[in-house]
Design an enzyme around this catalytic site. Structure first.
Site, PDB file in Angstrom:
ATOM      1  N   ASN A 135     -55.717 -36.386  66.291  1.00 44.63           N
ATOM      2  CA  ASN A 135     -55.600 -37.751  66.819  1.00 44.63           C
ATOM      3  C   ASN A 135     -56.883 -38.250  67.488  1.00 44.63           C
ATOM      4  O   ASN A 135     -56.917 -39.372  67.994  1.00 44.63           O
ATOM      5  CB  ASN A 135     -54.447 -37.832  67.831  1.00 44.63           C
ATOM      6  CG  ASN A 135     -54.673 -36.985  69.069  1.00 44.63           C
ATOM      7  OD1 ASN A 135     -55.621 -36.225  69.160  1.00 44.63           O
ATOM      8  ND2 ASN A 135     -53.776 -37.110  70.037  1.00 44.63           N
ATOM      9  N   LYS A 136     -57.930 -37.435  67.495  1.00 50.54           N
ATOM     10  CA  LYS A 136     -59.156 -37.829  68.193  1.00 50.54           C
ATOM     11  C   LYS A 136     -60.017 -38.756  67.327  1.00 50.54           C
ATOM     12  O   LYS A 136     -59.713 -39.030  66.183  1.00 50.54           O
ATOM     13  CB  LYS A 136     -59.949 -36.583  68.600  1.00 50.54           C
ATOM     14  CG  LYS A 136     -59.242 -35.734  69.655  1.00 50.54           C
ATOM     15  CD  LYS A 136     -58.933 -36.533  70.906  1.00 50.54           C
ATOM     16  CE  LYS A 136     -58.436 -35.679  72.057  1.00 50.54           C
ATOM     17  NZ  LYS A 136     -57.103 -35.085  71.830  1.00 50.54           N
ATOM     18  N   ILE A 137     -61.114 -39.213  67.905  1.00 48.41           N
ATOM     19  CA  ILE A 137     -61.929 -40.240  67.244  1.00 48.41           C
ATOM     20  C   ILE A 137     -62.554 -39.713  65.949  1.00 48.41           C
ATOM     21  O   ILE A 137     -62.732 -40.446  64.985  1.00 48.41           O
ATOM     22  CB  ILE A 137     -62.978 -40.809  68.219  1.00 48.41           C
ATOM     23  CG1 ILE A 137     -63.479 -42.172  67.731  1.00 48.41           C
ATOM     24  CG2 ILE A 137     -64.097 -39.833  68.496  1.00 48.41           C
ATOM     25  CD1 ILE A 137     -63.933 -43.085  68.842  1.00 48.41           C
ATOM     26  N   ASN A 195     -59.052 -32.636  67.614  1.00 50.60           N
ATOM     27  CA  ASN A 195     -57.648 -32.635  67.207  1.00 50.60           C
ATOM     28  C   ASN A 195     -57.405 -33.803  66.249  1.00 50.60           C
ATOM     29  O   ASN A 195     -58.192 -34.748  66.183  1.00 50.60           O
ATOM     30  CB  ASN A 195     -56.764 -32.744  68.454  1.00 50.60           C
ATOM     31  CG  ASN A 195     -55.304 -32.477  68.146  1.00 50.60           C
ATOM     32  OD1 ASN A 195     -54.984 -31.705  67.256  1.00 50.60           O
ATOM     33  ND2 ASN A 195     -54.421 -33.123  68.875  1.00 50.60           N
TER      34      ASN A 195
END
EC number: 2.6.1.102
Length: 374
Positions: free
Chosen positions: A190-192, A188
């Protein structure tokens, strides 16, 4: 008005466009193609441990397919960590199964092994042995996998690992996402690392990977016409999105290092502030990517005051996940444990942790934090 500082925003590495352009130039604009195959191979290589990866449209899709492949049916019990995002629990409901929520332990904030065993014993007495255990590595912190696996193996219940927040984290040198029968990753925004939206199912079985891809592509039978003998899903990742992922994989290790440095920076800021506890790995066995740096404050009121102070400075922060057993949609589901997760929710806050935070942004954050605690 100041530019907003986000909790965790996408951070491009620069080479994503190369893979995207290649997909356009070769007309691989579909949920299959060389970027999909390459992205799966890149992930398998990074995770090591002889795994197979199926690239999917989301982490939620991976969990849904994982539960299906573990044989979960309507009426079955599935054990799930309560302290998590709703995407961990929702696929259980998709299948008409019953989530059995488990409290956290205070060191890693993840599934409590003692409460897990209590729940299994209790459900077995009721004649409802759980079909699967869904454990989460929250905020990138590995769960106590040795203890959880010991319980799972004792009762012969498979583990589905939710590693959506934990790509790059490891426990005793083994990558998160490689402990369970299957595991789910999320990409997604917002993930790393991100593919805009996307996920993956990880397994040590090539046949399970093949079965997952079959179900993810509408379960089309091997026939010259469209024939379907079972229900399938439209869950495959597109070749263009996978191209973003290929570029992101080139900088994944750098992104993990950056998040860990941000965590250390917050530790320095709070080192002289006694009423704040920075959530940190309990010992060297736990290597966290620190996807988000989180803190505990002295009270709900203080937590909200700090959140609002940051908000007024155009800086995003967020309370910790509200436990699933406290959510209205799951309020009738069984719950085992004490109040660890509920207490953490009351006083915990996530701070901006993006790997693309600039020095100017960090100075803005530090200024608000120092001013607040003075």
């Amino acid at each position: 008005m100041k530019e907003k500082i986000w909790l965790s925003s996408p951070h491009m590495g620069g080479n994503e466009q190369h893979y995207i352009n290649e997909a356009f130039e070769t007309n691989w604009v579909a949920p299959l193609g060389p970027n999909v195959v390459g992205f799966e191979a890149d992930l398998a290589h990074f995770l090591d441990n002889d795994v197979h990866v199926a690239a999917l449209s989301s982490g939620t899709a991976a969990l849904h397919l994982g539960l299906i492949l573990l044989g979960v049916r309507p009426g079955d019990a599935v054990i799930c960590q309560t302290f998590t995002f709703s995407a961990s629990a929702n696929p259980i409901a998709y299948l008409g199964a019953t989530p059995i929520f488990i409290d956290s332990e205070s060191e890693t904030w993840n599934m409590c092994p003692q409460a897990l065993e209590e729940a299994i014993k209790d459900q077995m007495v009721l004649g409802n042995k759980p079909k699967a255990i869904l454990v989460v590595h929250l905020y990138g912190m590995p769960a106590k996998m040795d203890e959880i696996l010991t319980v799972a193996n004792r009762y012969e219940i498979p583990i589905l690992e939710d590693s959506a927040e934990a790509l790059g984290s490891s426990y005793k040198g083994q990558m998160c996402g490689t402990f369970g029968t299957m595991s789910a990753l999320s990409f997604n925004g917002n993930k790393i690392i991100t593919t805009s939206g996307g996920g993956a199912l990880v397994t040590k079985s090539e046949s399970i990977k093949d079965r997952a891809i079959f179900l993810a592509t509408q379960a089309r039978d091997d026939a010259p016409h469209y024939q379907h003998s079972e229900i399938g899903y439209n869950y495959r990742l597109s070749n263009i999105a996978a191209g973003i992922g290929r570029g992101q994989m080139e900088v994944l290790s750098e992104r993990v290092d950056a998040r860990r440095k941000i965590h250390s920076w917050y530790q320095t800021i709070f080192s002289s502030i006694s009423e704040v506890q920075v959530f940190t790995a309990p010992n060297a066995s736990f290597y966290s990517n620190y996807w988000l740096t989180t803190i505990l404050l002295s009270s709900f009121e203080q937590r909200e005051s700090l959140r609002l102070a940051l908000e007024s400075a155009c800086i995003e922060s967020r309370p910790l996940w509200k436990p699933m057993h406290l959510q209205p949609v799951f309020e009738s589901s069984p719950y085992y444990g004490k109040t660890v997760a509920a207490d953490l929710f009351q006083v915990g806050l996530c701070l901006p942790s993006g790997s693309n935070l600039t020095e100017i942004e960090k100075n803005r954050i530090e200024e608000v934090l120092v001013s607040f605690f003075k």
